[in-house]
Design a protein around this motif. Structure first.
Motif, PDB file in Angstrom:
ATOM      1  N   UNK B  58       0.834  -1.193   0.000  1.00 36.35           N
ATOM      2  CA  UNK B  58       0.000   0.000   0.000  1.00 36.35           C
ATOM      3  C   UNK B  58       0.874   1.250   0.000  1.00 36.35           C
ATOM      4  N   UNK B  59       0.352   2.317  -0.585  1.00 42.70           N
ATOM      5  CA  UNK B  59       1.036   3.603  -0.443  1.00 42.70           C
ATOM      6  C   UNK B  59       0.634   4.186   0.901  1.00 42.70           C
ATOM      7  N   UNK B  60       1.600   4.523   1.719  1.00 41.47           N
ATOM      8  CA  UNK B  60       1.303   5.158   3.006  1.00 41.47           C
ATOM      9  C   UNK B  60       0.586   6.482   2.742  1.00 41.47           C
ATOM     10  N   UNK B  61      -0.576   6.646   3.355  1.00 43.09           N
ATOM     11  CA  UNK B  61      -1.345   7.865   3.120  1.00 43.09           C
ATOM     12  C   UNK B  61      -2.175   7.815   1.855  1.00 43.09           C
ATOM     13  N   UNK B  62      -2.348   6.608   1.312  1.00 42.95           N
ATOM     14  CA  UNK B  62      -3.091   6.476   0.058  1.00 42.95           C
ATOM     15  C   UNK B  62      -4.531   6.945   0.156  1.00 42.95           C
ATOM     16  N   UNK B  64      -5.826   8.945   2.922  1.00 45.39           N
ATOM     17  CA  UNK B  64      -5.902  10.271   3.545  1.00 45.39           C
ATOM     18  C   UNK B  64      -5.188  11.362   2.759  1.00 45.39           C
ATOM     19  N   UNK B  65      -4.245  10.948   1.904  1.00 45.37           N
ATOM     20  CA  UNK B  65      -3.402  11.932   1.228  1.00 45.37           C
ATOM     21  C   UNK B  65      -2.208  12.356   2.075  1.00 45.37           C
ATOM     22  N   UNK B  66      -2.083  11.759   3.238  1.00 50.54           N
ATOM     23  CA  UNK B  66      -0.990  12.107   4.158  1.00 50.54           C
ATOM     24  C   UNK B  66       0.247  11.282   3.826  1.00 50.54           C
ATOM     25  N   UNK B  89       3.359  14.733   5.122  1.00 49.11           N
ATOM     26  CA  UNK B  89       2.196  15.590   4.847  1.00 49.11           C
ATOM     27  C   UNK B  89       1.187  15.453   5.980  1.00 49.11           C
ATOM     28  N   UNK B  90       0.784  16.525   6.580  1.00 52.68           N
ATOM     29  CA  UNK B  90      -0.244  16.610   7.630  1.00 52.68           C
ATOM     30  C   UNK B  90       0.125  15.818   8.886  1.00 52.68           C
ATOM     31  N   UNK B  91       0.037  14.486   8.823  1.00 50.69           N
ATOM     32  CA  UNK B  91       0.290  13.677  10.010  1.00 50.69           C
ATOM     33  C   UNK B  91       0.506  12.221   9.611  1.00 50.69           C
ATOM     34  N   UNK B  92       1.286  11.502  10.427  1.00 53.76           N
ATOM     35  CA  UNK B  92       1.582  10.098  10.121  1.00 53.76           C
ATOM     36  C   UNK B  92       0.533   9.147  10.676  1.00 53.76           C
ATOM     37  N   UNK B  93      -0.149   9.551  11.748  1.00 52.45           N
ATOM     38  CA  UNK B  93      -1.025   8.612  12.465  1.00 52.45           C
ATOM     39  C   UNK B  93      -2.486   8.750  12.045  1.00 52.45           C
ATOM     40  N   UNK B 122      -9.918  12.438  12.458  1.00 47.96           N
ATOM     41  CA  UNK B 122      -9.993  11.199  11.668  1.00 47.96           C
ATOM     42  C   UNK B 122     -11.376  10.969  11.049  1.00 47.96           C
ATOM     43  N   UNK B 123     -12.437  11.337  11.742  1.00 46.90           N
ATOM     44  CA  UNK B 123     -13.787  11.106  11.220  1.00 46.90           C
ATOM     45  C   UNK B 123     -14.042  11.894   9.935  1.00 46.90           C
ATOM     46  N   UNK B 124     -13.355  13.002   9.783  1.00 49.96           N
ATOM     47  CA  UNK B 124     -13.550  13.832   8.597  1.00 49.96           C
ATOM     48  C   UNK B 124     -12.690  13.370   7.421  1.00 49.96           C
ATOM     49  N   UNK B 125     -11.712  12.511   7.718  1.00 48.83           N
ATOM     50  CA  UNK B 125     -10.738  12.120   6.690  1.00 48.83           C
ATOM     51  C   UNK B 125     -10.990  10.713   6.141  1.00 48.83           C
ATOM     52  N   UNK B 126     -11.366   9.786   7.032  1.00 50.24           N
ATOM     53  CA  UNK B 126     -11.499   8.386   6.594  1.00 50.24           C
ATOM     54  C   UNK B 126     -12.973   8.001   6.380  1.00 50.24           C
TER      55      UNK B 126
END
Lengths: 126, 126
Positions: B58-62, B64-66, B89-93, B122-126
């Motif tokens: 997987x691409x990390x941040x695939x 979230x865009x992070x 970008x933004x955050x790792x977690x 997280x609720x707004x991103x995932x």
């Protein structure tokens, strides 16, 4: 430390711990702890690890005296690994460098280059 | 990158990589790469990993865009792990914190305490 032990996900009895320098925050090495090593580390304040190649619990720096004093313990979001900030005596790497990550990968030339200077002479210590 | 791949000790096809912030040098997360993930990471300059829980590359941040842009790759003394400094970008977690190691262990009280602030919801991103 029962709560912590129960919360962590040991895999085949081990959990990886990133050991980082408390001053610079730079990673020094990656080691593996079993439950006994974790308890001993927290009880003594000094890193003890389970050396997979020797199959036993050891004090990090037990031979060289280059021990690691625990300053702060952190747990990752999935409870799969630890990050431990330490005060490092002399150097973390048995090859004489402060960090085990003393080689940088040169992508263009596909080779490793040594970064940083030797802190001690391994032949004189081991 | 053939030299690097041959030099590294993949265990069950995987090698652990400490991902650290190139600016602060602080560790952000620990991930696992198989040979394909390593090649894809180096070829694209963006961290790709082998997610063990999903059994795939997987691409990390695939989602979230992070994503994590590779700035420097280091190899440990035993060729058992990597240290990769990235621009995050933004955050790792995925829990919304910059680093996955956002909880500090309080040894005296045997409990985890949140350190640092949430960077995103997280609720707004995932």
């Amino acid at each position: 430390m029962q709560n912590l032990v129960e919360q962590l996900n040991f895999k085949n009895g081990l959990i990886p711990a990133v050991i980082a320098d408390n001053e610079s925050k730079m990673p020094l090495t990656l080691c593996y702890l079993n439950e006994e090593a974790l308890r001993k580390s927290l009880n003594t304040g000094i890193i003890h690890l389970f050396r997979r190649s020797k199959g036993k619990l050891m004090k990090k720096g037990g031979t060289s005296g280059h021990t690691q004093k625990i300053e702060e313990v952190r747990v990752d979001c999935a409870e799969n690994s630890l990050l431990i900030y330490v005060s490092q005596k002399v150097a973390a790497c048995h090859n004489g460098f402060f960090s085990c990550y003393y080689r940088r990968y040169n992508i263009e030339e596909d080779r490793l280059e040594i970064e940083g200077e030797k802190v001690f002479d391994p032949d004189a210590v081991y």
